[in-house]
Design an enzyme around this catalytic site. Structure first.
Site, PDB file in Angstrom:
ATOM      1  N   TYR A  78     -52.496 -13.854  62.952  1.00  0.00           N
ATOM      2  CA  TYR A  78     -51.304 -14.552  62.454  1.00  0.00           C
ATOM      3  C   TYR A  78     -50.313 -13.553  61.868  1.00  0.00           C
ATOM      4  O   TYR A  78     -50.679 -12.450  61.439  1.00  0.00           O
ATOM      5  CB  TYR A  78     -51.678 -15.615  61.418  1.00  0.00           C
ATOM      6  CG  TYR A  78     -52.212 -15.077  60.097  1.00  0.00           C
ATOM      7  CD1 TYR A  78     -51.384 -14.879  59.001  1.00  0.00           C
ATOM      8  CD2 TYR A  78     -53.573 -14.787  59.944  1.00  0.00           C
ATOM      9  CE1 TYR A  78     -51.871 -14.413  57.798  1.00  0.00           C
ATOM     10  CE2 TYR A  78     -54.073 -14.326  58.742  1.00  0.00           C
ATOM     11  CZ  TYR A  78     -53.224 -14.138  57.663  1.00  0.00           C
ATOM     12  OH  TYR A  78     -53.715 -13.665  56.479  1.00  0.00           O
ATOM     13  N   CYS A  79     -49.042 -13.953  61.879  1.00  0.00           N
ATOM     14  CA  CYS A  79     -47.993 -13.203  61.189  1.00  0.00           C
ATOM     15  C   CYS A  79     -47.226 -14.197  60.322  1.00  0.00           C
ATOM     16  O   CYS A  79     -47.810 -15.173  59.837  1.00  0.00           O
ATOM     17  CB  CYS A  79     -47.099 -12.457  62.178  1.00  0.00           C
ATOM     18  SG  CYS A  79     -46.285 -13.489  63.414  1.00  0.00           S
ATOM     19  N   TRP A  80     -45.953 -13.984  60.103  1.00  0.00           N
ATOM     20  CA  TRP A  80     -45.218 -14.846  59.173  1.00  0.00           C
ATOM     21  C   TRP A  80     -45.010 -16.250  59.732  1.00  0.00           C
ATOM     22  O   TRP A  80     -45.331 -17.249  59.113  1.00  0.00           O
ATOM     23  CB  TRP A  80     -43.889 -14.202  58.825  1.00  0.00           C
ATOM     24  CG  TRP A  80     -43.035 -15.021  57.905  1.00  0.00           C
ATOM     25  CD1 TRP A  80     -41.858 -15.641  58.212  1.00  0.00           C
ATOM     26  CD2 TRP A  80     -43.292 -15.336  56.532  1.00  0.00           C
ATOM     27  NE1 TRP A  80     -41.369 -16.318  57.118  1.00  0.00           N
ATOM     28  CE2 TRP A  80     -42.221 -16.143  56.071  1.00  0.00           C
ATOM     29  CE3 TRP A  80     -44.324 -15.017  55.655  1.00  0.00           C
ATOM     30  CZ2 TRP A  80     -42.158 -16.635  54.761  1.00  0.00           C
ATOM     31  CZ3 TRP A  80     -44.266 -15.503  54.345  1.00  0.00           C
ATOM     32  CH2 TRP A  80     -43.195 -16.293  53.923  1.00  0.00           C
ATOM     33  N   TYR A 114     -48.456 -17.650  58.931  1.00  0.00           N
ATOM     34  CA  TYR A 114     -48.790 -17.811  57.520  1.00  0.00           C
ATOM     35  C   TYR A 114     -48.093 -19.037  56.918  1.00  0.00           C
ATOM     36  O   TYR A 114     -48.670 -19.717  56.061  1.00  0.00           O
ATOM     37  CB  TYR A 114     -48.392 -16.554  56.726  1.00  0.00           C
ATOM     38  CG  TYR A 114     -48.409 -16.803  55.235  1.00  0.00           C
ATOM     39  CD1 TYR A 114     -49.608 -16.833  54.539  1.00  0.00           C
ATOM     40  CD2 TYR A 114     -47.228 -17.067  54.542  1.00  0.00           C
ATOM     41  CE1 TYR A 114     -49.643 -17.112  53.179  1.00  0.00           C
ATOM     42  CE2 TYR A 114     -47.252 -17.348  53.179  1.00  0.00           C
ATOM     43  CZ  TYR A 114     -48.455 -17.369  52.500  1.00  0.00           C
ATOM     44  OH  TYR A 114     -48.484 -17.663  51.163  1.00  0.00           O
ATOM     45  N   SER A 148     -47.630 -11.330  65.739  1.00  0.00           N
ATOM     46  CA  SER A 148     -48.981 -11.754  66.099  1.00  0.00           C
ATOM     47  C   SER A 148     -49.098 -11.972  67.602  1.00  0.00           C
ATOM     48  O   SER A 148     -50.152 -11.710  68.199  1.00  0.00           O
ATOM     49  CB  SER A 148     -49.358 -13.030  65.349  1.00  0.00           C
ATOM     50  OG  SER A 148     -48.421 -14.066  65.592  1.00  0.00           O
TER      51      SER A 148
END
Length: 350
Positions: free
Chosen positions: A94-96, A123, A102
């Site tokens: 995952y990323c933001w 996130y 991601s």
């Protein structure tokens, strides 16, 4: 290998590893418990790419950023985090927002042969999940609130309960703070508000709602952190169990539990200065002198007698609706065996 599919935060436990592709500063603020930080762009690289985007446009930002991403992905693929993973390894990345950072890592992982998946919404979706979980799970828990005057070893009783298999929510451990004016953990910063809430949500998710959950009776704030309002309200309505110890036993416990405060006498004296408005200049100056002299028995004795104890029953009656029907656990001392006995007595109350 399964096809890529949107993965919801509540489905994350089906994966072997959580990979946080955000920068170190984003990860430090909050992350999925147990996640490993493998930044696709570090903080400085993010700054550079962001500046290029605003000054020269998306193409130049992606050209320069793409090279950085490729270099970082190559480094991660050779790192211990990934280098020795078996073919059946299933990481969730995952990323933001569940976007390019991601997505690029998942693409390369899948080319290697791993069944990597991307957390839908990144996130941000996990953060919404944390807030929702607290709102939904708190009303269903069978809460038992452990109360007691300052120095009653309530946290140690919680730890003894946990050793006996009881369900425990240790808010002070989650907040890295003992909750009182002098409660800062030496050398340990408090987490962010978001990560504090993440820790609470993770503990609640692991609980069986059919069994009691024990928690210490905290104020709405622990250090600089705020206890989530649904939990505050649930604590105020819950059954109370009071640890009743003699002043002598409490003082002996405080002198052991807070002994480290004597390591930096000037810092202790400065913190006591916050009580001048409440306790008066003359009293606090006396306490500050004792702090600088290392006279902790005198200091803690008066703090109990003049500051903590006079406000105890009044504040507990105001904060806990079931205070009048609290069930007592009497203890004559607060050594390890006494705390174990107190935990057994708490469990016997049901």
């Amino acid at each position: 290998m399964s096809q890529p599919r949107p993965v919801r935060p509540e489905d994350r436990h089906a994966f072997d590893t959580f990979i946080d592709a955000r920068s170190p500063s984003e990860f430090a603020l909050d992350h999925i418990p147990g996640a490993i930080n493998c930044p696709v762009l570090d903080d400085e690289e993010r700054r550079i790419v962001g500046t290029l985007y605003h000054q020269q446009g998306a193409f130049e930002a992606r050209r320069v950023g793409g090279a950085m991403v490729a270099a970082n992905l190559a480094r991660h693929l050779q790192s211990p985090v990934m280098a020795e993973r078996p073919i059946k390894w299933r990481p969730l990345v995952y990323c933001w927002r569940g976007g390019l950072r991601s997505g690029s890592m998942v693409q390369w992982m899948r080319l290697v042969g791993w069944d990597a998946q991307q957390l839908a919404g990144g996130y941000k979706s996990f953060r919404k999940h944390v807030v929702t979980q607290i709102d939904q799970l708190v009303p269903a828990i069978q809460l038992r609130v452990i109360v007691g005057a300052t120095g009653s070893a309530k946290t140690r009783v919680l730890e003894a309960l946990a050793r006996r298999g009881a369900q425990v929510l240790d808010l002070e451990a989650a907040a890295c703070h003992k909750g009182s004016l002098l409660g800062a953990w030496p050398g340990v910063p408090q987490p962010s508000q978001k990560h504090f809430e993440t820790r609470i949500a993770a503990a609640l998710e692991a609980c069986d709602p059919a069994r009691p959950l024990y928690v210490e009776g905290e104020s709405p704030r622990i250090g600089r952190l705020s206890v989530p309002q649904p939990l505050v309200e649930r604590m105020r309505a819950a059954d109370c169990i009071e640890i009743r110890a003699t002043p002598e036993a409490r003082l002996a416990y405080l002198l052991t539990d807070y002994a480290y405060l004597g390591d930096d006498r000037e810092a202790l004296a400065e913190r006591l200065g916050a009580l001048k408005e409440m306790q008066g200049k003359e009293t606090v100056q006396r306490w500050q002198q004792w702090a600088r002299e290392g006279s902790l028995p005198l200091l803690f004795g008066e703090l109990m007698a003049l500051h903590y104890d006079p406000h105890y029953e009044r504040s507990q009656a105001r904060h806990f609706h079931a205070w009048a029907t609290r069930r007592p656990v009497e203890v004559s001392a607060l050594g390890p065996q006494d705390i174990d006995a107190a935990a057994e007595a708490v469990l016997a109350l049901g």
